[in-house]
Write a protein that holds these residues in place. Structure first.
Motif, PDB file in Angstrom:
ATOM      1  N   GLU A  10       0.871  -1.070  -0.154  1.00  0.00           N
ATOM      2  CA  GLU A  10      -0.053   0.128   0.020  1.00  0.00           C
ATOM      3  C   GLU A  10       0.931   1.333   0.041  1.00  0.00           C
ATOM      4  O   GLU A  10       0.438   2.383  -0.808  1.00  0.00           O
ATOM      5  CB  GLU A  10      -0.772   0.061   1.137  1.00  0.00           C
ATOM      6  CG  GLU A  10      -2.013  -1.164   1.306  1.00  0.00           C
ATOM      7  CD  GLU A  10      -2.954  -0.854   0.084  1.00  0.00           C
ATOM      8  OE1 GLU A  10      -3.031  -0.051  -0.449  1.00  0.00           O
ATOM      9  OE2 GLU A  10      -3.842  -1.850   0.059  1.00  0.00           O
ATOM     10  N   GLN A  63       0.615   3.799  -2.844  1.00  0.00           N
ATOM     11  CA  GLN A  63       0.000   5.127  -2.764  1.00  0.00           C
ATOM     12  C   GLN A  63       0.870   6.281  -3.629  1.00  0.00           C
ATOM     13  O   GLN A  63       0.375   7.212  -3.978  1.00  0.00           O
ATOM     14  CB  GLN A  63      -0.112   5.454  -1.450  1.00  0.00           C
ATOM     15  CG  GLN A  63      -1.613   5.022  -0.699  1.00  0.00           C
ATOM     16  CD  GLN A  63      -1.760   5.908   0.510  1.00  0.00           C
ATOM     17  OE1 GLN A  63      -0.733   6.311   1.381  1.00  0.00           O
ATOM     18  NE2 GLN A  63      -2.945   6.171   0.674  1.00  0.00           N
ATOM     19  N   THR A 118      -6.139  -0.116  -8.420  1.00  0.00           N
ATOM     20  CA  THR A 118      -7.503   0.319  -8.177  1.00  0.00           C
ATOM     21  C   THR A 118      -8.384  -0.560  -7.396  1.00  0.00           C
ATOM     22  O   THR A 118      -9.353  -0.353  -7.149  1.00  0.00           O
ATOM     23  CB  THR A 118      -8.072   0.376  -9.639  1.00  0.00           C
ATOM     24  OG1 THR A 118      -7.844  -0.730 -10.393  1.00  0.00           O
ATOM     25  CG2 THR A 118      -7.392   1.680 -10.326  1.00  0.00           C
ATOM     26  N   TRP A 160     -10.387  -2.824  -5.021  1.00  0.00           N
ATOM     27  CA  TRP A 160     -11.064  -2.343  -3.719  1.00  0.00           C
ATOM     28  C   TRP A 160     -10.867  -1.149  -3.306  1.00  0.00           C
ATOM     29  O   TRP A 160     -11.057  -0.670  -2.229  1.00  0.00           O
ATOM     30  CB  TRP A 160     -10.448  -3.317  -2.786  1.00  0.00           C
ATOM     31  CG  TRP A 160     -10.883  -4.810  -2.987  1.00  0.00           C
ATOM     32  CD1 TRP A 160      -9.827  -5.954  -3.075  1.00  0.00           C
ATOM     33  CD2 TRP A 160     -11.941  -5.489  -3.331  1.00  0.00           C
ATOM     34  NE1 TRP A 160     -10.438  -7.133  -3.488  1.00  0.00           N
ATOM     35  CE2 TRP A 160     -11.649  -6.911  -3.464  1.00  0.00           C
ATOM     36  CE3 TRP A 160     -13.332  -4.869  -3.375  1.00  0.00           C
ATOM     37  CZ2 TRP A 160     -12.677  -7.680  -3.801  1.00  0.00           C
ATOM     38  CZ3 TRP A 160     -14.202  -6.042  -3.633  1.00  0.00           C
ATOM     39  CH2 TRP A 160     -14.100  -7.290  -4.044  1.00  0.00           C
ATOM     40  N   LYS A 161     -10.382  -0.254  -4.104  1.00  0.00           N
ATOM     41  CA  LYS A 161     -10.092   1.445  -3.870  1.00  0.00           C
ATOM     42  C   LYS A 161     -11.074   2.064  -4.744  1.00  0.00           C
ATOM     43  O   LYS A 161     -10.992   2.525  -5.733  1.00  0.00           O
ATOM     44  CB  LYS A 161      -8.682   1.669  -4.136  1.00  0.00           C
ATOM     45  CG  LYS A 161      -7.664   0.833  -3.630  1.00  0.00           C
ATOM     46  CD  LYS A 161      -7.820   1.025  -2.014  1.00  0.00           C
ATOM     47  CE  LYS A 161      -6.437   0.334  -1.433  1.00  0.00           C
ATOM     48  NZ  LYS A 161      -6.396  -1.064  -1.962  1.00  0.00           N
ATOM     49  N   SER A 173     -12.038   5.276  -4.358  1.00  0.00           N
ATOM     50  CA  SER A 173     -11.441   6.624  -4.980  1.00  0.00           C
ATOM     51  C   SER A 173     -10.749   6.465  -6.022  1.00  0.00           C
ATOM     52  O   SER A 173     -10.733   7.286  -7.086  1.00  0.00           O
ATOM     53  CB  SER A 173     -10.576   7.159  -3.629  1.00  0.00           C
ATOM     54  OG  SER A 173      -9.342   6.630  -3.307  1.00  0.00           O
ATOM     55  N   ARG A 174      -9.791   5.247  -6.443  1.00  0.00           N
ATOM     56  CA  ARG A 174      -9.196   5.417  -7.510  1.00  0.00           C
ATOM     57  C   ARG A 174      -9.833   4.809  -8.509  1.00  0.00           C
ATOM     58  O   ARG A 174      -9.631   5.082  -9.693  1.00  0.00           O
ATOM     59  CB  ARG A 174      -7.993   4.318  -7.047  1.00  0.00           C
ATOM     60  CG  ARG A 174      -6.938   5.017  -6.090  1.00  0.00           C
ATOM     61  CD  ARG A 174      -5.732   3.747  -5.688  1.00  0.00           C
ATOM     62  NE  ARG A 174      -5.322   4.111  -4.383  1.00  0.00           N
ATOM     63  CZ  ARG A 174      -4.231   3.608  -3.776  1.00  0.00           C
ATOM     64  NH1 ARG A 174      -4.050   2.440  -4.440  1.00  0.00           N
ATOM     65  NH2 ARG A 174      -3.853   3.944  -2.786  1.00  0.00           N
ATOM     66  N   GLU A 176     -11.185   7.842   2.886  1.00  0.00           N
ATOM     67  CA  GLU A 176     -10.654   6.285   2.634  1.00  0.00           C
ATOM     68  C   GLU A 176      -9.033   6.569   2.239  1.00  0.00           C
ATOM     69  O   GLU A 176      -8.474   5.539   3.041  1.00  0.00           O
ATOM     70  CB  GLU A 176     -11.394   5.938   1.541  1.00  0.00           C
ATOM     71  CG  GLU A 176     -10.867   4.275   1.134  1.00  0.00           C
ATOM     72  CD  GLU A 176     -11.452   3.856  -0.257  1.00  0.00           C
ATOM     73  OE1 GLU A 176     -11.547   2.622  -0.368  1.00  0.00           O
ATOM     74  OE2 GLU A 176     -11.783   4.849  -1.158  1.00  0.00           O
ATOM     75  N   GLU A 177      -8.539   7.327   1.705  1.00  0.00           N
ATOM     76  CA  GLU A 177      -7.217   7.496   1.270  1.00  0.00           C
ATOM     77  C   GLU A 177      -6.513   7.941   2.456  1.00  0.00           C
ATOM     78  O   GLU A 177      -5.237   7.535   2.853  1.00  0.00           O
ATOM     79  CB  GLU A 177      -6.942   8.433  -0.055  1.00  0.00           C
ATOM     80  CG  GLU A 177      -7.204   7.779  -1.396  1.00  0.00           C
ATOM     81  CD  GLU A 177      -6.411   6.828  -1.608  1.00  0.00           C
ATOM     82  OE1 GLU A 177      -5.140   6.694  -1.109  1.00  0.00           O
ATOM     83  OE2 GLU A 177      -6.628   5.820  -2.796  1.00  0.00           O
ATOM     84  N   LEU A 197      -6.045   5.178   5.072  1.00  0.00           N
ATOM     85  CA  LEU A 197      -4.986   4.215   4.313  1.00  0.00           C
ATOM     86  C   LEU A 197      -3.810   4.655   4.646  1.00  0.00           C
ATOM     87  O   LEU A 197      -2.766   3.832   5.195  1.00  0.00           O
ATOM     88  CB  LEU A 197      -5.414   3.953   2.871  1.00  0.00           C
ATOM     89  CG  LEU A 197      -4.420   3.007   2.186  1.00  0.00           C
ATOM     90  CD1 LEU A 197      -4.356   1.476   3.193  1.00  0.00           C
ATOM     91  CD2 LEU A 197      -4.786   2.826   0.969  1.00  0.00           C
TER      92      LEU A 197
END
Length: 804
Positions: free
Chosen positions: A563, A567, A644, A646-647, A649-650, A732-733, A736
């Protein structure tokens, strides 16, 4: 009359557009009907001969003769025989003699010795009659070189060349850097790469001694050299130094190729990853993965989305319209030759067109009496369905609220009050529940964060001492500068992408391909043009492979390492960069023939050399695709999937950057693995694209259903996802990132920060506290006696009060 003239004029203007539209449909349908599946087999790398040949640019061809000349002059002075006939004792003595020459203070003597060693790694091609002989002697010599310590010596030479200030100053003063500015570095990197690539893969003919040397070599690559950083981190430092503009003469293609092969050799390839994943799951008490991805994909066929039944019925009901289209198509085929410029612009316009009909049958092909074509339906789905524990809990919570009126928290077993169909549904979901290693690791980190007082006990139970695997060693070495490494790699990837425009502020990646004197003939210009395109393709191949390998190995080692890297890739605009790469004629890129086989190494130095002509440059081979370009495209799609998955936002970034038409265009490539990862990317964003998009792209939806793994209660085809709340994307970001920073601080931080410092053990023993080693600055040590006189001897201290 004027109205009639204007109407005729409008019709004449509309006809070319209609003809262009129909011609484009015909071209697409013809291409899809005739295009066969690409016989491509995905692997860690291409064949050994190809990987060695790609190390050298065509501009370096004269240097092969120079290497041979230096070696033979030096060897013949001492041994009046050929290298291939003397025994291994004499060969080792000469290698040690050359190794001593690499430590000479005179550059001329040093470069002669290094070129002679490179000639040995190249397989003493001057004494070989065939490519098989050259490969055999190259392997024999590489093991001798490693046994004599050449690899370690070359790493030391590489470190010295990186710090060579004279070469950097000379390159910075020049307006244009050429091949001559990186001679020493290229020779050292070529020796290292030849050794790594040769020893990376085993051979049936290897002796027991060679097998032991291979194992030793792989362990050495994964560990720090001489107590310092390991070779991969050293090469990453070269990449960032090059991108900062301080070392424009660095041969980036060779650096990136060596970095890729070092990571691949030390950490392991995709096959090893699958075995290690099952081993790690067994240690965590989890069952093995249900599918071997590479084997499943190998058995899949590249299938274009099928024609739906409604379209077949509509075509059968409209024969007249089909005949009329066929008549217009015949007229346009006669006028194609008169529309030259329109044909040239087709490829540009075609890149932005909607590809809903990329597999339409030819107009006029269906007759009223023709039965509907038989569609091949596979017997079963290729993947075992999966269900996350979180999905099962959400399903039960929703059904309890609906049928019972309240929720009971996290309890997947209590089904009282629920109807029998729900019982059966829960049974099916439980059967396919899949718990990933990442979920186990995240749960452990959350427990450690929630229980700071017992954190050390939890760490000891969960992981004990951190096992210093090659992946762990590499992550610890990369951690301080990992953001800079990711930015540098993406900068070079942008400069090498075919869609990027030449800008004044972009970095020059052609320093190790451009000759000192530019070509003066048409043949030389053609050769250089092919060389430049080949150079860029190889750079894209190396970067995509490095990023994918690091992501997969970090995720297996610990999900927060993955991660952290992902990121920083997202922060460096990796997602739009990959989409920009695919926003081109991807079929042309995959079919590009930027290779001249007759001057590839070792063909250019073995046997009689044919005369190079413009026709031989344009001829190419009969293969339908370029292996490295298809390999690069699949790697970039896999990276995009990993970033991407399970994300939300991405995933929304994919929607915002309008990736759907770009990805749909890539479905024209008839290769199962590439299609699979394109369809995965389309699947995750389908619910955000709207009902109209789903309605007009039913063929793509069918392909997703057929080829992509099913999540049993995933509403991917509808807009009913409760987790897809746009106002939570930023949170969310941020959450994380906080978790990743907490993990890095706990595991690799020198001192605890924040609330964790309050829960550190306090040492109450006076002797223990006074006996602790304290690092004092040099300034304090120099003035220590003055400080002692001022602060201790001349100051009255009440010891009773101090100790009370």
């Amino acid at each position: 009359r004027s109205k009639m003239e204007s109407g005729v004029h409008n019709k004449r203007q509309g006809l070319p557009k209609l003809r262009e539209l129909l011609r484009r449909q015909r071209k697409d349908s013809d291409g899809n009907l005739e295009q066969p599946d690409l016989e491509f087999e995905y692997d860690d790398a291409d064949r050994h001969q190809v990987e060695i040949a790609e190390l050298y640019s065509y501009t370096e061809e004269p240097e092969f003769t120079q290497n041979r000349k230096y070696f033979e002059e030096d060897f013949q002075q001492r041994v009046p025989e050929k290298w291939t006939v003397v025994d291994s004792g004499l060969q080792k003595m000469h290698i040690l003699r050359l190794l001593n020459g690499t430590e000479d203070t005179r550059r001329e003597r040093r470069i002669r010795s290094m070129r002679s060693l490179l000639y040995l790694a190249q397989g003493v091609f001057g004494e070989c009659e065939s490519e098989a002989d050259q490969l055999r002697w190259a392997r024999h010599n590489v093991f001798l070189l490693y046994d004599c310590g050449v690899f370690s010596a070359c790493v030391e030479l590489l470190s010295m060349e990186i710090e060579n200030g004279n070469a950097q100053a000379s390159a910075l003063r020049k307006p244009a850097v050429s091949l001559a500015d990186s001679t020493d570095l290229r020779v050292v990197l070529s020796i290292l790469y030849s050794m790594v690539e040769t020893m990376r893969v085993g051979c049936d003919a290897d002796t027991t001694e060679q097998l032991n040397l291979r194992d030793m070599f792989q362990r050495e690559l994964g560990q720090p050299l001489y107590g310092k950083e390991n070779l991969a981190v050293l090469l990453f430092g070269m990449v960032t130094k090059f991108c900062s503009g301080n070392a424009p003469h660095f041969p980036m293609k060779k650096v990136l190729l060596l970095l890729w092969k070092v990571v691949l050799t030390s950490l392991g390839g995709f096959r090893e990853l699958q075995d290690w994943k099952n081993t790690a799951r067994d240690v965590a008490g989890l069952p093995p993965v249900p599918d071997d991805s590479l084997n499943v994909i190998k058995n899949m066929r590249a299938a274009s989305p099928p024609t739906s039944a409604t379209e077949i019925v509509e075509q059968a009901r409209r024969p007249r319209m089909s005949q009329r289209k066929e008549l217009i198509l015949r007229q346009t085929s006669m006028e194609d030759s008169m529309q030259g410029q329109e044909g040239e612009d087709d490829s540009k316009d075609g890149e932005d067109e909607d590809l809903d009909d990329y597999n339409e049958p030819m107009p006029g092909a269906m007759r009223p009496s023709t039965p509907p074509p038989l569609v091949h339906v596979p017997k079963g789905l290729p993947w075992t369905p999966k269900v996350r524990q979180k999905d099962l809990e959400c399903f039960l919570d929703h059904t309890r609220n609906k049928f019972v009126g309240f929720s009971v928290g996290i309890d997947p077993d209590t089904l009282i009050g629920l109807p029998q169909p729900i019982h059966e549904g829960v049974k099916v979901l439980k059967k396919h529940v899949y718990v990933s290693l990442a979920e186990v690791q995240i749960r452990r980190e959350e427990e450690i964060a929630k229980n700071p007082m017992t954190k050390f006990d939890l760490v000891a139970q969960g992981e004990g001492e951190v096992v210093m695997t090659p992946t762990e060693v590499l992550y610890q070495g990369m951690l301080p500068s990992l953001p800079q490494y990711m930015i540098a790699l993406l900068k070079i990837l942008l400069a090498a992408a075919p869609t990027s425009k030449a800008k004044t502020d972009s970095i020059n990646i052609l320093a190790d391909v451009l000759p000192e004197e530019m070509p003066i003939t048409v043949l030389q210009s053609m050769k250089l043009g092919i060389d430049v395109n080949r150079h860029k393709e190889i750079i894209v191949k190396a970067i995509s492979a490095v990023l994918l390998l690091l992501l997969k190995h970090f995720k297996l080692n610990h999900v927060y390492q993955f991660e952290y890297m992902s990121q920083h890739l997202v922060f460096a605009n990796c997602i739009p960069l990959v989409l920009k790469f695919f926003n081109q004629n991807i079929m042309s890129y995959i079919a590009a023939k930027n290779t001249i086989a007759v001057i590839d190494f070792p063909n250019c130095v073995i046997g009689e050399q044919p005369e190079l002509t413009a026709e031989s440059l344009e001829a190419g081979d009969s293969i339908q695709f370029c292996w490295r370009n298809l390999f690069s495209c699949i790697n970039l799609l896999r990276i995009l999937n990993k970033l991407t998955k399970w994300k939300h936002s991405r995933t929304m970034m994919l929607v915002v950057f309008k990736s759907a038409p770009i990805l749909k265009r890539a479905l024209k490539v008839k290769q199962a693995m590439l299609q699979l990862y394109v369809l995965k990317l389309l699947k995750v964003q389908t619910k955000y694209l709207g009902r109209q998009w789903r309605k007009s792209n039913m063929k793509t939806m069918s392909a997703i259903y057929q080829q992509v793994r099913h999540r049993l209660n995933d509403d991917w085809a509808y807009g009913n996802d409760m987790d897809a709340r746009p106002w939570d994307f930023q949170a969310e970001e941020c959450a994380l990132r906080a978790s990743v920073d907490r993990f890095n601080q706990r595991r690799y931080g020198e001192e605890p920060s924040g609330i964790e410092a309050e829960f550190q053990h306090v040492d109450n023993n006076l002797l223990s506290v006074l006996g602790q080693k304290v690092d004092l600055p040099e300034e304090f040590k120099l003035g220590y006696e003055k400080w002692l006189q001022r602060e201790v001897f001349t100051t009255q201290i009440d010891w009773d009060q101090l100790l009370s």
